[in-house]
Enzyme design. Sequence first.
Site, PDB file in Angstrom:
ATOM      1  N   HIS A 287       8.613 -11.261 -20.928  1.00 55.80           N
ATOM      2  CA  HIS A 287       8.650  -9.810 -21.172  1.00 55.80           C
ATOM      3  C   HIS A 287       8.328  -8.953 -19.945  1.00 55.80           C
ATOM      4  CE1 HIS A 287       9.382 -10.793 -25.253  1.00 55.80           C
ATOM      5  NE2 HIS A 287       8.141 -10.929 -25.675  1.00 55.80           N
TER       6      HIS A 287
ATOM      7  N   HIS B 225      10.007  -4.428 -29.386  1.00 51.75           N
ATOM      8  CA  HIS B 225       9.202  -5.541 -29.884  1.00 51.75           C
ATOM      9  C   HIS B 225       8.346  -5.155 -31.099  1.00 51.75           C
ATOM     10  CE1 HIS B 225       6.891  -9.242 -29.667  1.00 51.75           C
ATOM     11  NE2 HIS B 225       7.666  -9.658 -28.699  1.00 51.75           N
TER      12      HIS B 225
ATOM     13  N   GLU C 102      14.162  -8.927 -32.394  1.00 54.46           N
ATOM     14  CA  GLU C 102      14.356  -8.366 -31.058  1.00 54.46           C
ATOM     15  C   GLU C 102      15.806  -8.554 -30.634  1.00 54.46           C
ATOM     16  OE1 GLU C 102      11.277 -10.392 -28.637  1.00 54.46           O
ATOM     17  OE2 GLU C 102      10.457 -10.905 -30.585  1.00 54.46           O
TER      18      GLU C 102
HETATM   19  C1  BGC Z   1       8.317 -14.202 -28.140  1.00 53.59           C
HETATM   20  C2  BGC Z   1       7.100 -14.981 -28.524  1.00 53.59           C
HETATM   21  C3  BGC Z   1       5.922 -14.334 -27.889  1.00 53.59           C
HETATM   22  C4  BGC Z   1       5.842 -12.936 -28.362  1.00 53.59           C
HETATM   23  C5  BGC Z   1       4.700 -12.238 -27.728  1.00 53.59           C
HETATM   24  C6  BGC Z   1       8.165 -12.823 -28.616  1.00 53.59           C
HETATM   25  O1  BGC Z   1       9.248 -12.071 -28.206  1.00 53.59           O
HETATM   26  O2  BGC Z   1       9.476 -14.767 -28.644  1.00 53.59           O
HETATM   27  O3  BGC Z   1       7.201 -16.307 -28.117  1.00 53.59           O
HETATM   28  O4  BGC Z   1       4.754 -15.006 -28.144  1.00 53.59           O
HETATM   29  O5  BGC Z   1       7.014 -12.272 -28.057  1.00 53.59           O
HETATM   30  O6  BGC Z   1       4.332 -11.220 -28.507  1.00 53.59           O
END
Ligand code: BGC
Length: 353
Positions: free
Chosen positions: A106, A180, A317
């Site tokens: 991210h 998210h 997402e």
């Molecule tokens: C991921 C997860 C991750 C999470 C964090 C998601 O987009 O797929 O693996 O732990 O984000 O909040």
Amino acid sequence: MTIEESTFGHTKENKEVSLFKLSNGFEMKVEILNYGGIIKNIFVPDRYGKVEDVVLGHDDILGYEEKSDYFGCIAGRFANRINQGRFYINGTQFQLPQNSNGNSLHGGVKGFDKQVWEAQVFNRGKEVGVSLFYLSKDGEEDYPGNMKCWVTYTLDNSNQLRIEYRAETDKTTIVNLTNHTYFNLKDGGETNILDHNLRIYASHYTPVDSNLIPFGTLDSVEDTPFDFREFAPIGDKIDQEHTQLVNGGGYDHNFVLDKNNGECNLIASVYEPISGRMLEVLTTEPGIQFYSGNFLKGDIVGKNNVPYEYRSGLCLETQHFPDSPNHKQFPSTILNPGEQFESTTIYKFGVEP
Ligand code: BGC
């Protein structure tokens, strides 16, 4: 249709954060922060007309700064994982911070989710919204190129929240943007999401290793716990001894959307039987990461003092596939100077009897 702006608080670096309250007069209200482009609240009616918040988050900015698992935010410059944070553009290697188990996750240590964005509100009568802008400088989190990024949230009078993303760069770079938000259509995160029924129009998904990095293959969902082409309760098969569920700790996978023609297609729906709430997801993106909140473990206390327990929220997402820069067969996430990255996702709310 109204939009109100107020001060939400100040970051630890003493930057002022604004809160934007969008209301559509049809009992849907959305609250957005210019910190991380976070969707803080979404209030929608259940089948009896009871209006409640259906997303996880915090009551104050410190919560988002210190105890957030990407709640409600815009993830970028590259949402999801990049294997060991390493990728190549035209033979040149780039190394990103390895902020999650040796991988990039991210956007790195201080991704788009932790930045204060410039904001401008608008009211067009039939819809209201806020446009956010962030300039991610050349070398920030070790990505190449100055990348300008615009994210616009628009609420309309048919209970749709539209998210439009746009980006430009002055050097070739990579981009993958998503929102998210963790949804819990029953109670905003007080209990788990296992009774939510999910449908994803995807015949394939991208299986991952135990570090959640895709192998690069597209596997069929047929006869697997990943077949959500018809509505199925999330909890039905989540604990099966399927290698992919073991690797993901539950669902934490990218689904390859069957409809991918550049239009904003209906690609997923979630129905929660007790409240009757229905969420439909439309997108122009080729994939969607369905994450069943497997890393939540009750140690984050969120809005109204609710501890977010295991699987108390689910994320849908919309995005390009994880680790795309390292898989030529995946849709490209390269952005060149002179090009525009554009993407639209709609979260549409309703009720079923
Ligand atoms: C991921 C997860 C991750 C999470 C964090 C998601 O987009 O797929 O693996 O732990 O984000 O909040």
